[in-house]
Design a protein around this motif. Structure first.
Motif, PDB file in Angstrom:
ATOM      1  N   TYR A 138       0.894  -1.366  -0.011  1.00 19.78           N
ATOM      2  CA  TYR A 138      -0.019  -0.196   0.009  1.00 19.78           C
ATOM      3  C   TYR A 138       0.874   1.376  -0.079  1.00 19.78           C
ATOM      4  CZ  TYR A 138      -4.404  -2.743   1.188  1.00 19.78           C
ATOM      5  OH  TYR A 138      -5.203  -3.441   0.975  1.00 19.78           O
ATOM      6  N   LEU A 139       1.847   1.142   0.802  1.00 19.24           N
ATOM      7  CA  LEU A 139       3.018   2.430   0.941  1.00 19.24           C
ATOM      8  C   LEU A 139       3.611   2.711  -0.534  1.00 19.24           C
ATOM      9  CD1 LEU A 139       4.205   1.811   4.511  1.00 19.24           C
ATOM     10  CD2 LEU A 139       2.584   3.517   4.019  1.00 19.24           C
ATOM     11  N   PHE A 140       3.978   1.652  -0.994  1.00 18.67           N
ATOM     12  CA  PHE A 140       4.663   1.991  -2.317  1.00 18.67           C
ATOM     13  C   PHE A 140       3.652   2.344  -3.384  1.00 18.67           C
ATOM     14  CE2 PHE A 140       7.833  -1.530  -0.550  1.00 18.67           C
ATOM     15  CZ  PHE A 140       8.866  -0.192  -0.524  1.00 18.67           C
ATOM     16  N   GLY A 141       2.746   1.841  -3.449  1.00 19.13           N
ATOM     17  CA  GLY A 141       1.513   2.324  -4.147  1.00 19.13           C
ATOM     18  C   GLY A 141       1.473   3.779  -3.941  1.00 19.13           C
ATOM     19  N   ALA A 142       1.217   4.098  -2.575  1.00 17.77           N
ATOM     20  CA  ALA A 142       0.934   5.597  -2.281  1.00 17.77           C
ATOM     21  C   ALA A 142       1.751   6.483  -2.656  1.00 17.77           C
ATOM     22  CB  ALA A 142       1.020   5.935  -0.851  1.00 17.77           C
ATOM     23  N   LEU A 143       3.156   6.095  -2.744  1.00 21.14           N
ATOM     24  CA  LEU A 143       4.522   6.809  -3.348  1.00 21.14           C
ATOM     25  C   LEU A 143       4.208   7.021  -4.811  1.00 21.14           C
ATOM     26  CD1 LEU A 143       7.602   4.987  -1.736  1.00 21.14           C
ATOM     27  CD2 LEU A 143       6.905   7.397  -1.395  1.00 21.14           C
ATOM     28  N   LEU A 144       3.754   6.230  -5.776  1.00 14.15           N
ATOM     29  CA  LEU A 144       3.549   6.334  -6.937  1.00 14.15           C
ATOM     30  C   LEU A 144       2.391   7.383  -7.393  1.00 14.15           C
ATOM     31  CD1 LEU A 144       4.495   2.717  -8.185  1.00 14.15           C
ATOM     32  CD2 LEU A 144       5.718   4.610  -8.433  1.00 14.15           C
ATOM     33  N   VAL A 145       1.247   7.204  -6.762  1.00 13.04           N
ATOM     34  CA  VAL A 145       0.199   8.069  -7.229  1.00 13.04           C
ATOM     35  C   VAL A 145       0.414   9.321  -6.706  1.00 13.04           C
ATOM     36  CG1 VAL A 145      -1.424   6.037  -7.268  1.00 13.04           C
ATOM     37  CG2 VAL A 145      -1.186   7.347  -4.930  1.00 13.04           C
ATOM     38  N   CYS A 146       1.030   9.498  -5.409  1.00 17.04           N
ATOM     39  CA  CYS A 146       1.133  11.012  -4.698  1.00 17.04           C
ATOM     40  C   CYS A 146       2.225  11.817  -5.562  1.00 17.04           C
ATOM     41  CB  CYS A 146       1.797  10.867  -3.313  1.00 17.04           C
ATOM     42  SG  CYS A 146       1.755  12.623  -2.521  1.00 17.04           S
ATOM     43  N   ALA A 147       3.447  10.851  -5.997  1.00 13.80           N
ATOM     44  CA  ALA A 147       4.350  11.786  -6.871  1.00 13.80           C
ATOM     45  C   ALA A 147       3.882  12.116  -8.076  1.00 13.80           C
ATOM     46  CB  ALA A 147       5.518  10.557  -7.056  1.00 13.80           C
ATOM     47  N   ALA A 148       2.780  11.236  -8.736  1.00 10.28           N
ATOM     48  CA  ALA A 148       2.009  11.662  -9.900  1.00 10.28           C
ATOM     49  C   ALA A 148       1.255  12.798  -9.697  1.00 10.28           C
ATOM     50  CB  ALA A 148       1.437  10.634 -10.549  1.00 10.28           C
ATOM     51  N   GLY A 149       0.719  12.953  -8.422  1.00 16.62           N
ATOM     52  CA  GLY A 149      -0.108  14.227  -8.246  1.00 16.62           C
ATOM     53  C   GLY A 149       0.806  15.397  -7.876  1.00 16.62           C
ATOM     54  N   TYR A 150       1.782  15.174  -7.371  1.00 14.79           N
ATOM     55  CA  TYR A 150       2.773  16.379  -6.980  1.00 14.79           C
ATOM     56  C   TYR A 150       3.235  16.905  -8.369  1.00 14.79           C
ATOM     57  CZ  TYR A 150       2.937  16.056  -1.876  1.00 14.79           C
ATOM     58  OH  TYR A 150       2.709  16.139  -0.746  1.00 14.79           O
ATOM     59  N   THR A 151       3.952  15.711  -9.264  1.00 15.41           N
ATOM     60  CA  THR A 151       4.483  16.268 -10.533  1.00 15.41           C
ATOM     61  C   THR A 151       3.253  17.114 -11.417  1.00 15.41           C
ATOM     62  OG1 THR A 151       5.975  14.402 -10.348  1.00 15.41           O
ATOM     63  CG2 THR A 151       5.544  15.585 -12.601  1.00 15.41           C
ATOM     64  N   GLU A 152       2.340  16.651 -11.380  1.00 14.13           N
ATOM     65  CA  GLU A 152       1.248  17.334 -12.272  1.00 14.13           C
ATOM     66  C   GLU A 152       0.783  18.685 -11.646  1.00 14.13           C
ATOM     67  OE1 GLU A 152      -0.579  17.583 -15.871  1.00 14.13           O
ATOM     68  OE2 GLU A 152       0.960  16.064 -15.149  1.00 14.13           O
ATOM     69  N   GLY A 153       0.756  18.511 -10.374  1.00 14.22           N
ATOM     70  CA  GLY A 153       0.241  19.734  -9.436  1.00 14.22           C
ATOM     71  C   GLY A 153       1.179  20.724  -9.685  1.00 14.22           C
ATOM     72  N   GLY A 154       2.826  20.578  -9.687  1.00 12.52           N
ATOM     73  CA  GLY A 154       3.699  21.387  -9.801  1.00 12.52           C
ATOM     74  C   GLY A 154       3.689  22.046 -11.192  1.00 12.52           C
ATOM     75  N   ARG A 155       3.319  21.392 -12.315  1.00 14.68           N
ATOM     76  CA  ARG A 155       3.227  21.838 -13.832  1.00 14.68           C
ATOM     77  C   ARG A 155       2.358  22.924 -13.726  1.00 14.68           C
ATOM     78  NH1 ARG A 155       0.452  21.263 -18.171  1.00 14.68           N
ATOM     79  NH2 ARG A 155      -1.043  19.702 -17.184  1.00 14.68           N
ATOM     80  N   LEU A 156       0.884  22.626 -13.114  1.00 16.30           N
ATOM     81  CA  LEU A 156      -0.181  23.215 -13.021  1.00 16.30           C
ATOM     82  C   LEU A 156       0.179  24.471 -12.371  1.00 16.30           C
ATOM     83  CD1 LEU A 156      -3.065  20.598 -12.693  1.00 16.30           C
ATOM     84  CD2 LEU A 156      -2.350  22.287 -14.890  1.00 16.30           C
ATOM     85  N   ALA A 157       0.678  24.643 -11.263  1.00 17.93           N
ATOM     86  CA  ALA A 157       1.126  25.601 -10.404  1.00 17.93           C
ATOM     87  C   ALA A 157       1.837  26.803 -11.133  1.00 17.93           C
ATOM     88  CB  ALA A 157       1.935  25.487  -9.382  1.00 17.93           C
ATOM     89  N   ALA A 158       2.683  26.481 -12.267  1.00 17.28           N
ATOM     90  CA  ALA A 158       3.036  27.480 -13.192  1.00 17.28           C
ATOM     91  C   ALA A 158       2.253  28.360 -14.290  1.00 17.28           C
ATOM     92  CB  ALA A 158       4.405  26.519 -13.893  1.00 17.28           C
TER      93      ALA A 158
END
Length: 273
Positions: A138-158
């Motif tokens: 569960y934790l390793f899955g959480a890493l992947l989905v959260c990193a994807a959300g952070y990455t896309e969120g960082g792009r949108l924040a620009a």
């Protein structure tokens, strides 16, 4: 980072009163209502249609995926164990960001990235008796989905104010989470306690809304690399809260592994600059 570091201990408290599915659904619903109030008060116009796909990735990653997977993991894993594993999140985010943007990090970056992953995998196997537990998966899955959300969120924040990124992602989830709240509350038992209510309020208002509100706003202001450096303190802060609030006894490997991962991530940040 203080808001995020309290997420796991607050989740453990919340599980005293709610089931894992209802806790995630209710926290997301409450956070979405708060976000909607802020967006309405600011008379913020709807995002452009081209941004909705990215907002959906943020919603699936940081509003639904990460809270659900970590809550399920914390039913069997200690907060200190989870803190070390999820301490790899900045590294995972940096790797996905490199793939998303097409940038080519240096060899030093990849050496440090792999070293950090090896430390976390070694710690996880040691603490789990030589094999991965369901909580670890569960934790390793959480890493992947959260990193994807952070990455896309960082792009949108620009492209739009950072706080609006998480605001619209939360609102996007509101219909689904409202229905999920009604269904899960009718199925899972609810035993209200002071800890349970405080935990729910914090993960909804503190972690899911306020923490992500200032996180995306900060990323827009200082950039993703500098923001990632601040996140290095999160695992160690969570280890402190796990002892102070939950009374957990830390195995020696936990702080050692957390510091080792911190060093690896610090090297990747320096290599990227």
């Amino acid at each position: 980072m203080i808001s995020f570091s309290l997420t796991f201990p607050s989740t453990v408290w919340g599980l005293e009163s709610f089931g894992p599915w209802s806790l995630v659904a209710v926290r997301s619903t409450l956070a979405a209502l708060i976000a909607g109030a802020f967006l309405l008060a600011g008379r913020v116009p709807l995002p452009e249609r081209r941004h909705w796909a990215g907002l959906a990735v943020v919603a699936c990653g940081v509003v639904i995926g990460f809270p659900l997977l970590t809550t399920l993991a914390l039913q069997t894993s200690t907060t200190s164990h989870a803190a070390v594993v999820v301490g790899l999140l900045p590294l995972t985010t940096a790797t996905l960001a490199a793939l998303r943007t097409g940038r080519r990090p240096s060899r030093t970056f990849w050496i440090a990235a792999v070293s950090g992953a090896v430390v976390v995998l070694g710690f996880t196997l040691k603490e789990s008796g030589g094999s991965f537990s369901t909580g670890d998966l569960y934790l390793f899955g959480a890493l992947l989905v959260c990193a994807a959300g952070y990455t896309e969120g960082g792009r949108l924040a620009a492209l739009m104010p950072g706080w609006q990124v998480i605001g619209w992602a939360l609102v996007l989830c509101l219909p689904l989470m409202a229905v999920a709240s009604a269904v899960t509350l009718s199925i899972e038992p609810v035993r209200l306690t002071a800890h349970g209510v405080i935990g729910l309020v914090w993960v909804a208002a503190g972690s899911t809304f306020f923490g992500l509100y200032v996180w995306y706003r900060g990323m827009a202001a200082i950039g993703i690399p500098k923001a990632s450096q601040l996140q290095l303190a999160q695992p160690l802060l969570t280890l402190f809260w796990s002892v102070f609030l939950l009374g957990e006894t830390l195995p020696l490997a936990a702080p050692v592994a957390a510091v080792a991962v911190l060093v690896c991530i610090a090297v990747t940040q320096r290599a990227k600059s």
